[in-house]
Design a protein around this motif. Structure first.
Motif, PDB file in Angstrom:
ATOM      1  N   LEU A  68     -31.760   1.645 -51.292  1.00  0.00           N
ATOM      2  CA  LEU A  68     -31.857   0.554 -50.330  1.00  0.00           C
ATOM      3  C   LEU A  68     -31.589  -0.755 -51.066  1.00  0.00           C
ATOM      4  N   ARG A 107     -28.137   0.972 -46.766  1.00  0.00           N
ATOM      5  CA  ARG A 107     -28.268   2.231 -47.503  1.00  0.00           C
ATOM      6  C   ARG A 107     -27.004   2.433 -48.334  1.00  0.00           C
ATOM      7  N   PRO A 123     -28.827   0.642 -41.566  1.00  0.00           N
ATOM      8  CA  PRO A 123     -30.017   1.478 -41.321  1.00  0.00           C
ATOM      9  C   PRO A 123     -29.870   2.403 -40.120  1.00  0.00           C
TER      10      PRO A 123
END
Length: 237
Positions: A68, A107, A123
């Motif tokens: 992340l 991501r 996301p």
């Protein structure tokens, strides 16, 4: 660093090795090859073998651990949006043109075999495309393990690089200098070590030494003493 084989050649050899293994009979499979054993298992099983859909085969990178990352950038300072991953910046045209992503968490899936590339997703699963590494890291292909090693060497103060310098090339040059210096040190130690007695002595210095004893030779006029061994006559010399 001299290489006897390149990485693409090594990958080809690995593919050939795996293919030969799958086509070689094994005692543990009752003399069958792994491919024949798989065909036999499929023929006798009612449950179908699960395969990955063709659409998802292009996303095999998602099998890697996800990271992340926060999109950073500054319009005021003229810094295009990017993300930081393992000490390097990554970006692509989509991220750079989407100012609304600034400060968002996305991501990221890096390629552990070639850290010059990664893939980014929102996301919600929307794809942001393929990311490319920036600055000097983009010049040489390197693994995640090599990236971590280079970063650790820099933290220890053993490597220095910045900007457009290729860290992989900097590490290679440092290792070459270290090997060369190590060989020189070993040669100097060998030359400074004392010579062992025997063949390593200088004949001239041995001859001039007052304690040196010249070798004795038997004169031709010395009598030869026979030794009685019954019927045999042996001369001791």
């Amino acid at each position: 660093m001299d290489q006897l084989i390149t990485l693409p050649e090594l990958e080809e050899l690995l593919d050939v090795t795996i293919a030969n293994y799958h086509a070689t009979p094994h005692d543990g499979l009752n003399g069958r090859t792994p491919l024949e054993a798989l065909q036999l298992a499929i023929a006798h099983q009612h449950a179908p073998v699960r395969t990955l859909p063709h659409l998802l085969r292009a996303r095999l990178h998602q099998l890697q651990p996800v990271h992340l990352c926060t999109v950073r950038g500054s319009v005021a300072r003229g810094v295009a949006p990017y993300i930081s991953l393992y000490g390097a910046r990554y970006s692509n045209e989509v991220i750079q043109r989407t100012s609304g992503l600034n400060g968002a968490r996305i991501r990221v899936y890096p390629n552990p075999a070639d850290m010059r590339e990664a893939w980014a997703y929102l996301p919600n699963g929307a794809e942001l495309g393929h990311l490319a590494v920036l600055e000097g890291w983009r010049y040489s292909r390197h693994t995640i393990r090599l990236r971590k090693h280079i970063l650790r060497q820099r933290r220890l103060g053993k490597l220095r690089f910045a900007g457009e310098q290729d860290p992989v090339h900097v590490l290679s040059e440092a290792q070459r200098r270290l090997r060369k210096r190590t060989r020189k040190q070993a040669t100097a130690i060998m030359q400074a070590s004392p010579q062992p007695p025997g063949d390593g002595l200088d004949p001239a210095s041995s001859a001039g030494s007052p304690t040196a004893t010249p070798p004795t030779r038997r004169r031709q006029t010395d009598a030869v003493v026979p030794v009685d061994l019954g019927d045999l006559k042996v001369q001791n010399r």
